[in-house]
Design a protein around this motif. Structure first.
Motif, mmCIF file in Angstrom:
data_model
loop_
_atom_site.group_PDB
_atom_site.id
_atom_site.type_symbol
_atom_site.label_atom_id
_atom_site.label_comp_id
_atom_site.label_asym_id
_atom_site.label_seq_id
_atom_site.Cartn_x
_atom_site.Cartn_y
_atom_site.Cartn_z
ATOM 1 N N GLY A 153 -11.941 -22.899 -16.877
ATOM 2 C CA GLY A 153 -10.892 -23.954 -16.034
ATOM 3 C C GLY A 153 -11.671 -24.267 -15.004
ATOM 4 O O GLY A 153 -13.102 -24.317 -14.766
ATOM 5 N N ALA A 154 -11.086 -24.747 -14.066
ATOM 6 C CA ALA A 154 -11.679 -25.497 -12.751
ATOM 7 C C ALA A 154 -12.591 -24.439 -11.988
ATOM 8 O O ALA A 154 -13.643 -24.557 -11.706
ATOM 9 C CB ALA A 154 -10.598 -26.006 -11.833
ATOM 10 N N MET A 155 -11.959 -23.086 -11.872
ATOM 11 C CA MET A 155 -12.733 -22.066 -11.120
ATOM 12 C C MET A 155 -13.759 -21.393 -11.896
ATOM 13 O O MET A 155 -15.007 -21.355 -11.666
ATOM 14 C CB MET A 155 -11.735 -21.001 -10.570
ATOM 15 N N GLY A 156 -13.411 -21.224 -13.300
ATOM 16 C CA GLY A 156 -14.504 -20.600 -13.883
ATOM 17 C C GLY A 156 -15.710 -21.473 -14.370
ATOM 18 O O GLY A 156 -16.801 -20.928 -14.221
ATOM 19 N N SER A 157 -15.570 -22.701 -14.447
ATOM 20 C CA SER A 157 -16.722 -23.831 -14.588
ATOM 21 C C SER A 157 -17.438 -23.704 -13.376
ATOM 22 O O SER A 157 -19.007 -23.731 -13.389
ATOM 23 C CB SER A 157 -16.048 -24.976 -14.979
ATOM 24 N N ALA A 158 -16.716 -23.580 -12.148
ATOM 25 C CA ALA A 158 -17.605 -23.480 -10.839
ATOM 26 C C ALA A 158 -18.489 -22.175 -10.886
ATOM 27 O O ALA A 158 -19.608 -22.536 -10.507
ATOM 28 C CB ALA A 158 -16.677 -23.821 -9.737
#
Ligand SMILES: NC(=O)c1ccc[n+]([C@@H]2O[C@H](COP(=O)([O-])OP(=O)(O)OC[C@H]3O[C@@H](n4cnc5c(N)ncnc54)[C@H](OP(=O)(O)O)[C@@H]3O)[C@@H](O)[C@H]2O)c1
Length: 300
Positions: free
Chosen positions: A10-15
């Protein structure tokens, strides 16, 4: 084999995955919706075809999905769980202290080590000095993952072996932010009632943030030590300020819920004899009402 497997793009995991890749680590990624994992391949990630394959690919498995239930759904699947044995599970999904304790027990039952973490940052902050990540759990797990985790946040803080500590501090910070946001927005109503700009109000508060930070540090020290006597400014003075807020809301015809709530707490503190103590003595009222609520089954 890669150094870390990241579950949840998701947004955080990808970051998180990008920060590890950009700092030169070899990373395997997996996401339920595979289209979200594929862009990471361009940054050098190995995209695993299944969660089981991702877990099998690395000694450290970092999970960042919606919550702990989702984590158990993914990692508890019969084709995934056996692969966890001997690995370190780093839980970076948001949860609470009890979930952290349950997560540690759950991992141990599967012969995996466990570290619990809380991310206090936006995805765009990950990998920069602006990011804070709190972690807690058995120290060998922290030592094993530290070289990876240091690349995710400029402020990586290990809170020790009490596994619920990271999420407890996350919840405590959320409590402060929640009250602060409501307080700021009530302040915005005051500004607007006098025709003042709310963005100027925000800028002014940003300027005085170090002063507010010092006051919060002082409150913490008072509550920790229990030394409520000899205050610089007594609870009585704050109670007077809160009554000014009540009066201003009435005069301006703006919402008065926040001042009314605060006024109720301060009045009870005064009635209980804490007028000349540090304002931090308000916690005695909060503790008392919590006990009363427990006795009355959730109502006061
Ligand atoms: N974003 C932030 O600013 C921020 C800040 C601090 C902490 N966090 C924490 O980081 C965690 C992830 O947040 P996020 O912003 O990355 O959220 P997000 O963009 O909504 O991503 C959610 C992730 O959870 C996965 N997921 C949800 N239900 C699932 C299921 N039943 N089975 C498998 N995978 C499932 C999603 O997979 P699909 O893509 O397949 O749906 C996706 O990978 C949360 O715990 C959040 O509280 C986020």
């Amino acid at each position: 084999m890669t150094e870390a497997a990241l579950i949840g793009m998701g947004a955080m995991g990808s970051a998180l995955a990008r920060a590890l890749l950009h700092s030169g680590h070899r990373v395997t990624v997996w996401n339920r919706t595979s289209a979200k994992a594929e862009p990471l391949a361009r940054d050098g990630a190995v995209v695993a075809p299944s969660a089981a394959a991702a877990v099998s690919a690395s000694p450290v498995v970092v999970v960042c999905v919606d919550n702990y239930e989702v984590t158990k759904t993914i990692l508890g699947a019969k084709e995934v769980a056996p692969a966890l044995a001997g690995r370190l599970l780093v839980q970076l999904s948001t949860g609470n202290p009890q979930e952290a304790r349950d997560g540690e027990a759950w991992a141990r039952e599967r012969k995996a080590d466990y570290l619990d973490g809380a991310i206090l940052a936006y995805p765009s902050d990950i990998g920069t000095p602006a990011a804070t990540i709190l972690v807690s759990g058995a120290e060998p797990g922290f030592r094993k993952s530290e070289p990876l985790l240091r690349n995710l946040a400029g402020n990586l803080t290990y809170l020790g072996e009490q596994v619920g500590a990271a999420s407890a501090l996350d919840c405590a910070t959320l409590s402060y932010l929640t009250a602060g946001i409501v307080g700021f927005l009530h302040g915005a109503l005051i500004c607007q009632s006098e025709g003042l700009r709310v963005d100027d109000f925000g800028s002014m508060l940003a300027e005085v943030t170090p002063v507010i930070g010092a006051e919060l540090k002082h409150l913490g020290e008072v509550v920790q030590s229990g030394a409520y006597e000899q205050p610089q400014a007594a609870l009585l003075a704050y109670a007077g300020a809160v009554e000014r807020l009540v009066g201003q809301a009435r005069d301006a015809g703006i919402n008065a819920e926040l001042p009314a709530f605060a006024s109720g707490l301060f009045r009870r503190a005064m009635a209980a004899g804490h007028a000349k103590e540090e304002v931090a003595a308000l916690i005695k009222v909060l503790r008392g009402s919590a006990l009363r609520e427990a006795r009355l089954g959730g109502t006061e």
